[in-house]
Design a protein around this motif. Structure first.
Motif, short mmCIF file in Angstrom:
data_model
loop_
_atom_site.label_atom_id
_atom_site.label_comp_id
_atom_site.label_asym_id
_atom_site.label_seq_id
_atom_site.Cartn_x
_atom_site.Cartn_y
_atom_site.Cartn_z
N ALA A 227 32.18 27.46 -44.80
CA ALA A 227 32.56 27.38 -46.20
C ALA A 227 32.98 26.21 -46.66
CB ALA A 227 34.07 28.37 -46.00
N SER A 228 32.42 25.14 -46.02
CA SER A 228 32.78 23.87 -46.30
C SER A 228 32.52 23.36 -47.69
CB SER A 228 32.02 22.80 -45.18
OG SER A 228 32.43 21.53 -45.71
N ARG A 229 33.70 23.06 -48.51
CA ARG A 229 33.43 22.66 -49.73
C ARG A 229 32.93 23.51 -50.93
NH1 ARG A 229 31.16 16.37 -48.68
NH2 ARG A 229 32.72 15.61 -47.30
N LYS A 230 32.94 24.82 -50.50
CA LYS A 230 32.19 25.60 -51.43
C LYS A 230 32.98 25.96 -52.63
CE LYS A 230 28.41 26.57 -48.90
NZ LYS A 230 28.47 27.80 -47.83
N ARG A 231 32.28 26.43 -53.63
CA ARG A 231 32.89 26.58 -55.16
C ARG A 231 33.96 27.74 -55.16
NH1 ARG A 231 28.81 27.28 -60.02
NH2 ARG A 231 28.06 25.47 -59.35
N PHE A 232 34.02 28.58 -54.21
CA PHE A 232 35.27 29.57 -54.22
C PHE A 232 36.27 28.91 -54.25
CE2 PHE A 232 35.05 29.17 -49.54
CZ PHE A 232 36.30 29.76 -49.27
N ILE A 233 36.53 27.99 -53.42
CA ILE A 233 37.82 27.21 -53.32
C ILE A 233 38.42 26.79 -54.50
CG2 ILE A 233 38.72 24.97 -52.22
CD1 ILE A 233 36.67 25.28 -50.05
N SER A 234 37.43 26.31 -55.59
CA SER A 234 37.93 25.70 -57.06
C SER A 234 38.37 27.04 -57.55
CB SER A 234 36.62 25.32 -57.48
OG SER A 234 37.08 24.56 -58.80
N SER A 235 38.10 28.09 -57.32
CA SER A 235 38.28 29.44 -58.00
C SER A 235 39.93 29.70 -57.81
CB SER A 235 37.69 30.68 -57.63
OG SER A 235 37.83 31.34 -56.39
N VAL A 236 40.37 29.03 -56.79
CA VAL A 236 41.82 29.13 -56.36
C VAL A 236 42.55 27.91 -56.77
CG1 VAL A 236 43.42 29.42 -54.71
CG2 VAL A 236 41.28 30.60 -54.17
N VAL A 237 42.14 26.82 -56.57
CA VAL A 237 42.92 25.56 -57.07
C VAL A 237 41.47 24.73 -57.35
CG1 VAL A 237 44.02 23.56 -56.30
CG2 VAL A 237 44.54 25.60 -55.21
N ALA A 238 41.46 24.41 -58.89
CA ALA A 238 40.41 23.68 -59.30
C ALA A 238 40.20 22.32 -58.57
CB ALA A 238 40.67 23.33 -60.95
N SER A 239 39.08 22.12 -58.45
CA SER A 239 38.60 21.00 -57.70
C SER A 239 36.93 20.80 -57.40
CB SER A 239 38.90 21.13 -55.99
OG SER A 239 38.48 22.31 -55.79
N GLU A 240 36.60 19.41 -57.44
CA GLU A 240 35.41 19.18 -57.10
C GLU A 240 35.09 19.26 -55.86
OE1 GLU A 240 33.07 18.46 -59.56
OE2 GLU A 240 34.90 19.30 -60.87
N PRO A 241 33.66 19.25 -55.38
CA PRO A 241 33.42 19.37 -53.86
C PRO A 241 34.08 18.37 -52.73
CG PRO A 241 31.43 19.73 -55.14
CD PRO A 241 32.52 19.36 -56.17
N GLN A 242 34.17 17.17 -53.28
CA GLN A 242 34.94 16.27 -52.42
C GLN A 242 36.30 16.30 -52.41
OE1 GLN A 242 33.39 14.17 -50.53
NE2 GLN A 242 31.11 14.22 -51.47
N GLN A 243 36.90 17.17 -53.17
CA GLN A 243 38.43 17.46 -53.16
C GLN A 243 38.68 18.73 -52.41
OE1 GLN A 243 38.70 17.50 -57.38
NE2 GLN A 243 39.53 15.49 -57.42
N ARG A 244 37.64 19.53 -51.88
CA ARG A 244 37.88 20.77 -51.07
C ARG A 244 38.26 20.74 -49.70
NH1 ARG A 244 33.05 23.31 -54.55
NH2 ARG A 244 34.06 22.77 -56.80
N LEU A 245 38.67 19.65 -49.38
CA LEU A 245 38.95 19.47 -47.40
C LEU A 245 40.03 20.67 -47.30
CD1 LEU A 245 38.54 18.42 -44.77
CD2 LEU A 245 39.82 16.57 -45.31
N GLY A 246 41.00 20.58 -47.78
CA GLY A 246 42.27 21.51 -47.59
C GLY A 246 41.91 23.03 -47.61
N GLY A 247 41.08 23.30 -48.81
CA GLY A 247 40.71 24.87 -48.72
C GLY A 247 39.50 24.86 -47.79
N SER A 248 38.60 24.07 -47.30
CA SER A 248 37.60 24.27 -46.21
C SER A 248 38.39 24.52 -44.94
CB SER A 248 36.68 23.19 -46.39
OG SER A 248 36.18 22.79 -47.65
N ILE A 249 39.23 23.69 -44.60
CA ILE A 249 40.08 23.80 -43.30
C ILE A 249 40.80 25.17 -43.22
CG2 ILE A 249 41.87 22.96 -41.86
CD1 ILE A 249 39.57 21.24 -41.74
N ALA A 250 41.39 25.61 -44.58
CA ALA A 250 42.03 26.99 -44.49
C ALA A 250 40.97 28.11 -44.12
CB ALA A 250 42.75 27.08 -45.99
#
Length: 285
Positions: A227-250
């Protein structure tokens, strides 16, 4: 959905020595992503040069990666990836694969082309990672079987359809892939299933696949989640790939809780730490 597996119910999943070792641990193995491509969605162009790729592989190993997953064609789950020929994919792979194999950590080849997978397995890679689950290249299953290699069978769809029941679709897809694998002679103990987060799915469907990951336990096979840096994370909290560490870990912690045995990630050190700390906390219950 009733799913019939071509493999015996009393078979021995994870019989391959690599898979058996990882499954014996209280935390998932971490597969580090190494893209030697110009156009991968998160890190395209960063590791094109052989020396850059080798340095990144060394860095991920030092951070605790159990596997290095090398891809020489972007299979990013969004529009815009440019298909390449097998010759071009091999031209990108050949300068880096042999050197990375010598680092001593198992190498996975991320390719949907049997010609590329065959080259990689012949030159030291130990795992095949097919984003089309043995269903696109008709020679893939035979190549994997001939080498006796573990194979990651990933769910994919050519088009996103928000109206379908994504879990039913995935169950049917995996059943077809397992039938192909069995007919080719791939042992049950060499197969890993991957829900294909982001591939052919809406953001909601990707989250559904993660939330209901334990439903795939019916196949009795190890699960890999990327799930690393995938776009679904941005559907929850707007973010670019490099900003998705927290969502990836979750997402990866939830996947581990629901049975994932391997986590595929860009950010290896952070992922290793999260998996091991979570397991250590659970061990105190």
């Amino acid at each position: 959905m009733s799913v019939t597996s071509p493999y015996p119910a009393n078979g021995s999943p994870a019989d391959h020595p690599l898979l058996r070792t990882w499954l014996a641990r209280p935390f998932p193995a971490v597969m580090g992503i190494l893209n030697v491509t110009p156009d991968s969605f998160s890190d395209g162009g960063r590791f094109n040069a052989p020396e850059q790729a080798l340095d990144q592989a060394r860095r991920m190993i030092a951070e605790g990666a159990d596997i290095i997953d090398i891809g020489a064609e972007s299979t990013r789950p969004y529009k815009g990836a440019e298909p390449v020929t097998a010759a071009e994919e091999l031209a990108r792979l050949q300068p880096v694969l042999p050197a990375i194999v010598t680092l001593g950590v198992p190498v996975s080849i991320d390719s949907m082309k049997s010609q590329v997978v065959s080259y990689a397995l012949e030159h030291g890679a130990q795992i095949a990672n097919d984003v089309w689950g043995l269903q696109r290249d008709p020679a893939m299953a035979d190549i994997v079987a001939a080498h006796g290699a573990p194979v990651v069978v990933m769910h994919n769809r050519a088009e996103v359809d928000p109206e379908i029941d994504i879990i039913e679709d995935m169950l049917g897809f995996f059943a077809r892939s397992l039938d192909i694998a069995a007919k080719a002679g791939i042992p049950q103990g060499n197969i890993v299933l991957d829900p294909g987060i982001g591939f052919g799915k809406t953001a909601q469907q990707s989250m559904t696949a993660l939330a209901r990951l334990d439903e795939f336990a019916r196949f009795g096979l190890p699960l890999l989640v990327g799930a690393s840096r995938k776009r679904f994370i941005s559907s929850v909290v707007a973010s670019e790939p490099q900003q998705r560490l927290g969502g990836s870990i979750a997402a990866h912690l939830i996947a581990a809780q629901r049975g994932a045995a391997i986590i595929r990630a860009h950010d290896v050190a952070e992922t290793v730490q999260a998996m091991r700390v979570s397991a250590a906390i659970e061990a105190q219950r």
